[in-house]
Scaffold this motif. Structure first.
Motif, PDB file in Angstrom:
ATOM      1  N   ARG A 256       0.442  -1.585  -0.202  1.00 39.68           N
ATOM      2  CA  ARG A 256       0.219  -0.314   0.143  1.00 39.68           C
ATOM      3  C   ARG A 256       0.940   1.172   0.129  1.00 39.68           C
ATOM      4  N   PHE A 257       1.923   0.860   0.773  1.00 40.99           N
ATOM      5  CA  PHE A 257       2.287   2.020   0.637  1.00 40.99           C
ATOM      6  C   PHE A 257       3.478   2.504  -0.964  1.00 40.99           C
ATOM      7  N   ASP A 258       3.817   1.527  -1.905  1.00 37.74           N
ATOM      8  CA  ASP A 258       4.063   1.497  -3.427  1.00 37.74           C
ATOM      9  C   ASP A 258       2.710   2.213  -3.708  1.00 37.74           C
ATOM     10  N   ALA A 259       1.863   2.021  -3.425  1.00 34.58           N
ATOM     11  CA  ALA A 259       0.814   2.852  -4.341  1.00 34.58           C
ATOM     12  C   ALA A 259       1.178   4.511  -3.483  1.00 34.58           C
ATOM     13  N   ILE A 260       0.709   4.672  -2.940  1.00 40.60           N
ATOM     14  CA  ILE A 260       1.008   6.120  -1.380  1.00 40.60           C
ATOM     15  C   ILE A 260       1.397   6.731  -2.708  1.00 40.60           C
ATOM     16  N   LEU A 261       3.602   6.295  -2.768  1.00 42.55           N
ATOM     17  CA  LEU A 261       4.238   6.849  -2.655  1.00 42.55           C
ATOM     18  C   LEU A 261       4.536   7.533  -4.349  1.00 42.55           C
ATOM     19  N   PRO A 262       4.082   6.895  -5.405  1.00 43.19           N
ATOM     20  CA  PRO A 262       4.653   8.014  -7.053  1.00 43.19           C
ATOM     21  C   PRO A 262       3.529   9.610  -6.710  1.00 43.19           C
TER      22      PRO A 262
ATOM     23  N   ALA B  62       9.761   4.260   5.779  1.00 40.11           N
ATOM     24  CA  ALA B  62      11.031   5.973   5.829  1.00 40.11           C
ATOM     25  C   ALA B  62      12.594   5.571   5.015  1.00 40.11           C
ATOM     26  N   ALA B  63      12.893   4.393   5.027  1.00 44.73           N
ATOM     27  CA  ALA B  63      14.431   3.919   4.546  1.00 44.73           C
ATOM     28  C   ALA B  63      13.819   4.094   2.484  1.00 44.73           C
ATOM     29  N   TYR B  64      12.619   3.401   2.796  1.00 43.15           N
ATOM     30  CA  TYR B  64      12.272   3.589   1.210  1.00 43.15           C
ATOM     31  C   TYR B  64      11.581   4.713   0.796  1.00 43.15           C
ATOM     32  N   ALA B  65      11.041   5.086   1.190  1.00 46.37           N
ATOM     33  CA  ALA B  65      10.882   7.354   1.038  1.00 46.37           C
ATOM     34  C   ALA B  65      12.070   7.894   0.775  1.00 46.37           C
ATOM     35  N   THR B  66      12.466   7.295   1.235  1.00 46.57           N
ATOM     36  CA  THR B  66      14.386   8.042   1.601  1.00 46.57           C
ATOM     37  C   THR B  66      15.288   8.008  -0.090  1.00 46.57           C
ATOM     38  N   VAL B  67      14.824   6.879  -0.265  1.00 47.62           N
ATOM     39  CA  VAL B  67      16.320   6.032  -1.883  1.00 47.62           C
ATOM     40  C   VAL B  67      14.792   6.093  -2.905  1.00 47.62           C
ATOM     41  N   ALA B  68      13.443   6.520  -2.897  1.00 48.04           N
ATOM     42  CA  ALA B  68      12.890   6.656  -3.837  1.00 48.04           C
ATOM     43  C   ALA B  68      13.268   7.442  -5.079  1.00 48.04           C
TER      44      ALA B  68
ATOM     45  N   PRO C 140       0.105  14.680   4.608  1.00 47.76           N
ATOM     46  CA  PRO C 140      -1.006  13.650   4.728  1.00 47.76           C
ATOM     47  C   PRO C 140      -0.616  12.660   3.779  1.00 47.76           C
ATOM     48  N   ALA C 141       0.545  12.671   3.077  1.00 47.46           N
ATOM     49  CA  ALA C 141       0.750  11.682   2.970  1.00 47.46           C
ATOM     50  C   ALA C 141       1.182  10.516   3.463  1.00 47.46           C
ATOM     51  N   THR C 142       2.540  11.727   4.589  1.00 52.76           N
ATOM     52  CA  THR C 142       2.549  10.589   6.113  1.00 52.76           C
ATOM     53  C   THR C 142       1.574  10.611   7.130  1.00 52.76           C
ATOM     54  N   VAL C 143       0.307  11.352   7.111  1.00 51.85           N
ATOM     55  CA  VAL C 143      -0.306  10.658   7.591  1.00 51.85           C
ATOM     56  C   VAL C 143      -1.216   9.305   7.489  1.00 51.85           C
ATOM     57  N   LEU C 144      -1.605   9.443   6.149  1.00 49.11           N
ATOM     58  CA  LEU C 144      -1.779   8.296   5.746  1.00 49.11           C
ATOM     59  C   LEU C 144      -1.087   7.032   5.275  1.00 49.11           C
TER      60      LEU C 144
END
Length: 269
Positions: free
Chosen positions: A15-21, A101-107, A73-77
């Motif tokens: 679900r995180f991967d769906a929000i990240l873009p 958090a690490a996955y978002a950092t390296v995105a 809002p993305a962080t809250v989700l």
């Protein structure tokens, strides 16, 4: 992680991967690391959120109240999704927040296909620390303000490494969460490798390997483990000859020093 935590983590990452873009990845990573800090420090809150007896909507609502207007809002989700999920322990829940958090950092590096660069930079910094006891003491010393350590890391690495590398190294130094500095750097290196869907092999060798030797070793390990392998190579003259290879918890010791140690152990027995 095992059991229910493993299953929850897989769903959380999906679900995180769906929000990240649609999110600002750098902001999301920064804010999620701040949430990790809060949950790590607030023991009562962490226990309550991890307690399966408490309703998911209540947990999500509480975190929404705590974070709303303070983060995106993305962080809250993402955080709401994590606290709604079921975890075997509170630590597993916090580890899940740290992982995304690490996955978002390296995105950004992931989009630019620069994950190899991140892995190499984190590993090389670990080797620099290992070779400089005074530097390690400065970075790992208890009681030193996190702001002082953060400034030291920035002075060492700012402008010399990827911004994601700087962020992950800073996290390992300033918020170790019970890990040694070496363990923290290795942990984040492994998360980068996982994001690239490959394993990391730490290769210790007495002499440098040629590019051809590295390529052959990489191919052989990839076939053996059924997944792409990234090599982190450490020159260690004390092993005399041969190779010591560590992939996760598995160690393949083909060194002269290792064989001599085994002979001594048998003689002593």
């Amino acid at each position: 992680m095992r059991g229910i935590s493993r299953a929850s983590l897989d769903e959380v990452v999906r679900r995180f991967d769906a929000i990240l873009p649609s999110a600002n990845a750098a902001t999301l990573g920064h804010e999620l690391f701040e949430v990790v800090s809060i949950l790590a420090e607030e023991h009562s809150l962490r226990r309550w959120l991890a307690d399966p007896a408490n309703e998911g909507d209540q947990k999500s609502g509480l975190m929404g109240e705590l974070l709303e207007s303070k983060v995106s809002p993305a962080t809250v989700l993402v955080v709401s999704d994590i606290v709604r999920s079921r975890w075997s322990t509170g630590r597993d829940m916090v580890n899940a927040v740290e992982r995304v958090a690490a996955y978002a950092t390296v995105a950004v590096a992931e989009d630019e296909q620069r994950l190899n660069e991140l892995e190499d930079e984190i590993f090389r910094f670990g080797r620099v620390v290992a070779a400089n006891p005074e530097l390690r003491a400065s970075l790992a010393m208890e009681g030193v303000a996190a702001s002082h350590k953060r400034t030291l890391v920035e002075n060492l690495l700012s402008g010399k490494v990827n911004s994601a590398t700087l962020r992950l190294v800073t996290e390992a130094v300033t918020r170790p969460r019970g890990r040694t500095l070496e363990q923290g750097l290795e942990h984040f290196g492994q998360l980068v490798a996982e994001r690239a869907q490959r394993y990391v092999a730490v290769v210790r060798t007495a002499v440098p390997l040629s590019e051809n030797q590295q390529a052959r070793l990489q191919d052989e390990l990839s076939r053996a483990y059924g997944r792409s392998i990234h090599l982190n190579i450490e020159i260690a003259p004390e092993i005399v000859g041969g190779l010591s290879i560590r992939v996760g918890d598995e160690v393949i010791d083909g060194t002269v020093a290792g064989r001599l140690s085994e002979v001594r152990r048998r003689l002593a027995g």
